[in-house]
Design a protein around this motif. Sequence first.
Motif, short mmCIF file in Angstrom:
data_model
loop_
_atom_site.label_atom_id
_atom_site.label_comp_id
_atom_site.label_asym_id
_atom_site.label_seq_id
_atom_site.Cartn_x
_atom_site.Cartn_y
_atom_site.Cartn_z
N ILE A 203 40.32 -12.04 43.14
CA ILE A 203 39.31 -11.91 42.07
C ILE A 203 38.20 -10.97 42.53
O ILE A 203 37.76 -10.09 41.79
N LYS A 204 37.80 -11.13 43.78
CA LYS A 204 36.73 -10.30 44.32
C LYS A 204 37.14 -8.83 44.39
O LYS A 204 36.35 -7.94 44.07
N VAL A 205 38.38 -8.56 44.79
CA VAL A 205 38.88 -7.18 44.86
C VAL A 205 38.82 -6.53 43.49
O VAL A 205 38.32 -5.41 43.33
N PHE A 206 39.33 -7.25 42.48
CA PHE A 206 39.34 -6.69 41.12
C PHE A 206 37.91 -6.53 40.57
O PHE A 206 37.55 -5.48 40.05
N ALA A 207 37.11 -7.59 40.68
CA ALA A 207 35.77 -7.58 40.09
C ALA A 207 34.86 -6.56 40.75
O ALA A 207 34.14 -5.82 40.07
N ALA A 208 34.90 -6.48 42.08
CA ALA A 208 34.04 -5.55 42.80
C ALA A 208 34.38 -4.10 42.51
O ALA A 208 33.55 -3.21 42.68
N ASN A 209 35.61 -3.86 42.07
CA ASN A 209 36.05 -2.49 41.78
C ASN A 209 36.14 -2.22 40.27
O ASN A 209 36.85 -1.33 39.83
N ARG A 210 35.39 -3.05 39.52
CA ARG A 210 35.22 -2.87 38.07
C ARG A 210 36.55 -2.94 37.30
O ARG A 210 36.67 -2.37 36.22
N MET A 211 37.51 -3.66 37.84
CA MET A 211 38.78 -3.90 37.14
C MET A 211 38.66 -5.28 36.50
O MET A 211 39.35 -6.24 36.86
N HIS A 212 37.74 -5.36 35.52
CA HIS A 212 37.32 -6.66 35.00
C HIS A 212 38.42 -7.40 34.25
O HIS A 212 38.53 -8.62 34.37
N ASP A 213 39.21 -6.68 33.47
CA ASP A 213 40.30 -7.34 32.74
C ASP A 213 41.28 -7.99 33.70
O ASP A 213 41.79 -9.09 33.44
#
Length: 484
Positions: free
Chosen positions: A75-85
């Motif tokens: 979740i952190k990898v996706f969220a921190a890199n603005r891959m919110h979906d």
Amino acid sequence: MPFRKSMKKYGRKLSINSFRMIIHVFVFEGMHREVYALLYDIVFYFYKARFNLYEIFHLFSAKESVFVVDIHILIKVFAANRMHDCSIDVVKQARKSGLHPSIYSCNFLLKCLVEASIKVHVVNLFKEMKSIGPLPNGRTYTILMNFYCSYHTRIEKAEKIMEEMQKRQISPSVVTYSTYISGLCRVGEADFALDYVRDLRDNNEPLNCYCYNAIIHRFCDTGEVNKALSIFDEMKSFGIIPDIYSYSILVDRLCKCQNIKKALNLIEEMKANNIKPTIVTYSSLLNGFCKIEEMELAIKTFYELENSGYKFDQLAYSILINGFCAQGNLTLACKLLVEMIKNNAVYAYNAVINRLCKDKKPEKALEVIPIMLKRNTLHVASFNSLIDGFAKQSDSEKAYMLHENMQKLGIYPNVVTWTIFVNILCMAGQVGKANELLRDMIMMGLNPDTISYTSMMAGYCKNGYVKEAFKLFKKMPCMPSCYL
């Protein structure tokens, strides 16, 4: 072996299985940084190779606690890199698989969604947390408070957040309070914010200088500097120590109000409290000196500070250059400009060019151009000021020469440039050519603005073409200015 090389050598399926094991070993050993780096590598390999990112979720299929840690990192990898979906999808898929994202994971994702200002996702995730879990904690509510007070100013929503916290008996932190108070001030409720702070203080709730700074700043913005000073003193009387921002707000406003004596007293108080004034603080002071036309004191202070180790930026130089230009002291203004070049500051060339042209000295302003050319800081605004300066001196030959030179340098005219030439042609009685130029602007994709049309209409009227002026008026996409 790096992940990308393994994928090429063994194929996707084998590498995913292999790295699944490695990830879980890393998590078990508490090597969370290594897990993050590895997952980051996998995610962006899939992304660039256009693989289905959903497949990454199958790295985690068990329900043990170690897998929950994996989910958090993903979740952190996706969220921190603005891959919110993708991050939201991980939360949904985890819940379907019986894995429960931690409150830390959800708060991290919520914070990223707030920073990206994705309102729908923020609201939905918050609702899901309340209905499915994990239940929101104080940190969750503070994130929501920040969203409604800073990103989407909805003070009524912020009030509901405070009410909900009270119902759930979750104590707001000092950050929650300061964020709410800032929101109140942002919507013009500084008096209510002040009463709210006093109630908090009477109830021994946590307060800091940030709670007061927002109120002080608001009263300064509305010109109520005496009230701001009174609140500043009230804050100190209750043992809340002001920070650099508390002082800087007041110094800036006092200098704008030309109360230099009080501003200097506050600066001395800062020093006595071991708070070192910043460049911003001293820039406000320099601006104050310029406002009361104490340029000698301004330049003296400037050099004293420079000698004591302060490195001034564009703002400070611009303040002084504009101050000397306003007094007609172009010699010192140019001297400061040269110093800026030597000190590699961000340059305020246009301040000097504009002032020289305004003082009917465009020839002198031309001397700045070689310096700007050498520093590669020439742009269309500089040429516009010069062209307009020569036009007002009725030296259309120099104006046209500058027009040619700017294009040779790869700097192309904009709407302002062409409007100046419309004026030049109209003043010379060449309204036909001016009208052609206006049509050419449209053909070039440059939309004439109100000033362009007003100039053309004024040209028609001055040269006796009233019917043509009226025809243009009816065609105008915007109303003319009061210049007519």
